[in-house]
Design an enzyme around this catalytic site. Structure first.
Site, PDB file in Angstrom:
ATOM      1  N   SER A 126       0.848  -1.205   0.000  1.00  9.86           N
ATOM      2  CA  SER A 126       0.000   0.000   0.000  1.00  9.86           C
ATOM      3  C   SER A 126       0.883   1.255   0.000  1.00  9.86           C
ATOM      4  O   SER A 126       1.654   1.447  -0.947  1.00  9.86           O
ATOM      5  CB  SER A 126      -0.956  -0.059   1.192  1.00  9.86           C
ATOM      6  OG  SER A 126      -2.009   0.855   1.026  1.00  9.86           O
ATOM      7  N   ASP A 149      -9.945  -5.696  -3.423  1.00  9.08           N
ATOM      8  CA  ASP A 149      -9.365  -4.705  -2.518  1.00  9.08           C
ATOM      9  C   ASP A 149     -10.315  -3.501  -2.434  1.00  9.08           C
ATOM     10  O   ASP A 149     -10.622  -2.888  -3.463  1.00  9.08           O
ATOM     11  CB  ASP A 149      -8.006  -4.292  -3.104  1.00  9.08           C
ATOM     12  CG  ASP A 149      -7.224  -3.358  -2.220  1.00  9.08           C
ATOM     13  OD1 ASP A 149      -7.840  -2.556  -1.498  1.00  9.08           O
ATOM     14  OD2 ASP A 149      -5.982  -3.421  -2.278  1.00  9.08           O
ATOM     15  N   HIS A 175      -7.193  -6.226   0.710  1.00  5.02           N
ATOM     16  CA  HIS A 175      -6.034  -5.360   0.984  1.00  5.02           C
ATOM     17  C   HIS A 175      -5.279  -5.800   2.242  1.00  5.02           C
ATOM     18  O   HIS A 175      -4.343  -5.144   2.670  1.00  5.02           O
ATOM     19  CB  HIS A 175      -6.545  -3.921   1.164  1.00  5.02           C
ATOM     20  CG  HIS A 175      -5.498  -2.855   1.009  1.00  5.02           C
ATOM     21  ND1 HIS A 175      -4.903  -2.551  -0.194  1.00  5.02           N
ATOM     22  CD2 HIS A 175      -4.930  -1.996   1.906  1.00  5.02           C
ATOM     23  CE1 HIS A 175      -4.034  -1.562  -0.041  1.00  5.02           C
ATOM     24  NE2 HIS A 175      -4.014  -1.211   1.229  1.00  5.02           N
TER      25      HIS A 175
END
Lengths: 299, 299
Positions: A153, A235, A275
């Site tokens: 991320s 995600d 995620h």
């Protein structure tokens, strides 16, 4: 430079996870960092390569150490893993704890230029220079001239950004659900704006941190080493049909068309994955193998 | 019996981790449980064996799911993993939240007989009967007649206790740093005393839950299947030279001398390891292989 203090030494797989702390001269505060030394370290091997794992928003050195599951692969191939923190902590700047996506836990791997933040928020220099220098002084069996970088991320953005901006520094790069065109996302706009400034001239500096902008600039002449990226289709921050896409993989692919990197980014969209660290641990083995290849650890 | 509700379905390795909830009739409250369905499940396989993972004091279904790292081995061998909670939650009994080692997060896998607790604290019946029945009704590809059990600390005690008390129920058993002679430890005395009572006659019931007492009783005639146990030598709860040993592995070894089990407990003391999930994940692969053998999953 202050010494590293070993806060904990935890047996894990064939090696040990060290929880370290030190005073950071670039961030002007105490920082924590975790270091996994693989079994080869304890067998006396020298010239052990190093993988940096940069974590995402809100994370500490603990998240990756506990849940990304690089350690068994570090033993398998023979590399150490560094798990840095994601920002300075405890520096008490007004506004640093108002939201999880700016300030504490959200250093965004930049060197701040705005007056309010520039004394403490220098994660770019911290990760690139201060931390490796500090670690190699104490852990002399590790080879910081043979290192690679990955992240998740915000940390995935960081990994690619460090790799592209410093072509001779890292042997390879990979990322899990990275923010690929941060200048165009809510998270990037907030952090770049806060730490670097919001004027048109400030935004020239944003471009130097933005992977999509770096690659698509005509001046980029970095070596072409494949970048491995996984992006989960489920995600929640990747919403191609939603109001906003926080991760911008498709914007990135569009931007790199015509660059050296067009054919050398392996961006795998994986069905169903989200995620979370459940996503990361599912692919950390594949990423470890990718880095092992470029670190010279495969036969 | 109330239905299972799927609160989340998370892609993980080749399978999926399901976060489930349901009303428990034996504990009289809502319970959470996680279930990992391996890749073979999604390939349509039936008769998939099941491994129960019982967690330690304070844990929820999340800890083992996130950090014990059984999932890649579940895919490798082809078994599902059930991660139950460690107590009822939210039932609001006076004193249930005063300490981490009694009440919430500390059900100790017994059926309470004391008035105050007996309506809600029935983890023995919950794990042995209610939960498998509930799961097999919904997940018909799983074979609950071919199941094994493992656990950590309080859950390691639970795994061995369930295995010994119910000789035909589980194919194999293993444990990570289990409380092996709980009647003789602070944790066991507090939980057995609270849930089962403290009188001399109450203590007869303690013996039925205590692995060391079950094995050493003359009446034990269970089948001899090796139990695999790992115990970290640097575990802070294992203090052979300290004031108190919470885990009592040596007391257990002493007790089983002369029993059927004397040669069939493989208790491995591992140098340096502590009591954490870093310890568990380091050996979950070895435990998975142990269970795969007795579940008939090895060629």
């Amino acid at each position: 430079m202050s010494a590293l203090k070993v806060e904990a030494e935890i047996y894990n797989f064939g090696g040990r996870l060290l929880k370290l702390s030190h005073e950071s001269l670039v961030n002007n505060c105490s920082m924590g960092v975790n270091l996994y030394l693989p079994k080869q370290y304890y067998e006396g091997k020298t010239k052990i390569p190093v993988l940096f794992y940069l974590a995402g928003l809100t994370c500490t050195p603990a998240n990756g150490s506990e849940k990304a599951f690089f350690q068994p692969y570090a033993d398998k191939y023979g590399f150490a893993v560094v798990f840095p923190d994601t920002s300075p902590r405890g520096v008490k700047i007004e506004g640093d704890d108002e939201t999880w996506s700016f300030g504490t836990g959200a250093g965004f791997y930049v060197d701040a230029v705005q007056e309010k933040w520039k004394k403490n928020y220098n994660m770019y220099s911290y990760i690139l220079k201060e931390l490796p220098t500090l670690l190699k002084t104490k852990y002399t069996q590790l080879d910081f001239d043979n290192k690679s970088i990955t992240g998740h991320s915000m940390g995935g953005y960081g990994a690619i950004m460090f790799f592209l901006r410093n072509p001779n520094e890292f042997k390879s790069c990979s990322a899990f659900a990275p923010i690929l065109n941060p200048s165009k996302t809510n998270w990037g706009i907030k952090c770049f704006g806060g730490y670097l400034g919001e004027s048109e001239s400030d935004k020239k500096l944003w471009e130097k941190y933005d992977p999509a902008e770096i690659i698509s600039s005509n001046s980029y002449k970095g070596p072409v080493v494949p970048i491995l990226i996984h992006q989960g289709v489920n995600d929640p921050f990747y919403k191609v049909k939603g109001d906003y896409d926080y991760l911008t993989p498709n914007e990135f692919l569009e931007k790199i068309k015509g660059s050296n990197y067009e054919k050398d980014v392996t961006l795998k969209f994986v069905d169903g994955f989200d995620h979370s660290y459940f996503f990361i641990s599912s692919f950390s083995g594949e990423h470890a193998a990718h880095h092992a290849k470029y670190l010279g650890l495969l036969d």
